[in-house]
Design a protein around this motif. Structure first.
Motif, short mmCIF file in Angstrom:
data_model
loop_
_atom_site.label_atom_id
_atom_site.label_comp_id
_atom_site.label_asym_id
_atom_site.label_seq_id
_atom_site.Cartn_x
_atom_site.Cartn_y
_atom_site.Cartn_z
N GLU A 1 0.81 -1.22 0.00
CA GLU A 1 0.00 0.00 0.00
C GLU A 1 0.85 1.28 0.00
O GLU A 1 0.45 2.28 -0.58
CB GLU A 1 -0.97 0.00 1.18
CG GLU A 1 -2.07 -1.02 1.01
CD GLU A 1 -3.00 -1.15 2.21
OE1 GLU A 1 -2.66 -0.64 3.31
OE2 GLU A 1 -4.05 -1.80 2.06
N PRO B 1 0.45 3.45 -5.98
CA PRO B 1 -0.76 4.26 -5.90
C PRO B 1 -1.99 3.37 -5.99
O PRO B 1 -1.93 2.25 -6.53
CB PRO B 1 -0.65 5.19 -7.11
CG PRO B 1 0.31 4.54 -8.03
CD PRO B 1 1.22 3.69 -7.19
N GLU C 1 -2.90 1.31 -8.98
CA GLU C 1 -2.05 0.18 -9.33
C GLU C 1 -2.12 -0.95 -8.30
O GLU C 1 -1.28 -1.83 -8.27
CB GLU C 1 -0.60 0.65 -9.48
CG GLU C 1 -0.42 1.63 -10.62
CD GLU C 1 0.97 2.20 -10.72
OE1 GLU C 1 1.93 1.58 -10.20
OE2 GLU C 1 1.12 3.29 -11.31
N GLN C 2 -3.15 -0.92 -7.45
CA GLN C 2 -3.30 -1.94 -6.41
C GLN C 2 -4.52 -2.80 -6.66
O GLN C 2 -5.57 -2.31 -7.06
CB GLN C 2 -3.48 -1.28 -5.04
CG GLN C 2 -2.29 -0.54 -4.53
CD GLN C 2 -2.58 0.08 -3.16
OE1 GLN C 2 -3.34 -0.46 -2.37
NE2 GLN C 2 -1.96 1.21 -2.90
N ASP D 1 5.68 3.31 -14.26
CA ASP D 1 5.08 4.60 -14.60
C ASP D 1 5.90 5.30 -15.66
O ASP D 1 7.13 5.15 -15.71
CB ASP D 1 5.00 5.50 -13.36
CG ASP D 1 4.06 4.94 -12.30
OD1 ASP D 1 3.09 4.27 -12.67
OD2 ASP D 1 4.31 5.19 -11.11
N CYS E 1 -4.12 2.96 -16.65
CA CYS E 1 -2.91 3.71 -16.28
C CYS E 1 -1.91 3.60 -17.42
O CYS E 1 -1.41 2.49 -17.69
CB CYS E 1 -2.27 3.12 -15.02
SG CYS E 1 -3.32 3.05 -13.59
#
Length: 174
Positions: free
Chosen positions: A22, A26, A29-30, A106, A144
């Motif tokens: 966590e 972000p 992305e979890q 990213d 994303c």
């Protein structure tokens, strides 16, 4: 360093993993807790934690597909960064397979994302030219845009298409 394969949300080390997960990724992305539970039910999914002196040093979660291994998440304990743990974990992981490893990072927007790309290149990853967006997880945050990296070489357009199909139809369905 001890390697521990985590097989469910109820494993002893899972709360330590969850905290690092966590703080390292972000929300977009979890996996949700339900999605994580579903991933554990797939024989293709693996979560390996690395522990040093009873402290979680880092983890790799990955999907073992027919032609490649997709590293879904990789993180090192922020208190241990810069001490070679990440490189050591990744080198050990790479040496355990002949398959191409594929991962997403990213897009490069700041010093931190540039450092992440340098780290992976130091680990032997190649940046790929394929335009890519990771399908959103279960928080309703959408896709994303990300960069694709791979070991051994850049992947072809055909290999990328297979990766994206496996990502959407196997990894994201769990």
């Amino acid at each position: 360093m001890n390697k521990i394969e985590v097989k469910s949300n109820s494993d002893k080390i899972y709360p330590q993993f969850k905290r690092l997960y966590e703080e390292s990724f972000p929300l977009a992305e979890q996996r949700t807790e339900f999605q994580q539970k579903m991933a554990f039910e797939s024989e293709r999914y693996h979560l390996i934690c690395h522990e040093e002196n009873n402290v979680l040093a880092g983890f790799i979660s990955y999907w073992d597909f027919d032609n490649f291994i997709y590293i879904e998440h990789f993180a090192v304990n922020k208190d241990l960064r810069g001490r070679g743990y990440g490189f050591k974990i990744m080198e050990e992981f790479k040496s355990a397979t002949d398959k191409i490893l594929v991962l997403e990072i990213d897009k490069i927007t700041d010093a931190q994302s540039a450092a992440r790309l340098r780290f992976y290149k130091k680990c032997g990853f190649f940046e790929n030219p394929h335009k890519h967006s990771h399908p959103g997880y279960g928080y309703g945050l959408g896709e994303c845009p990300m960069l694709i990296l791979s070991t051994q070489r850049q992947i072809t357009s055909k290999e990328y298409a297979k990766f994206y199909s496996d990502l959407k139809n196997l990894a994201m369905r769990h």
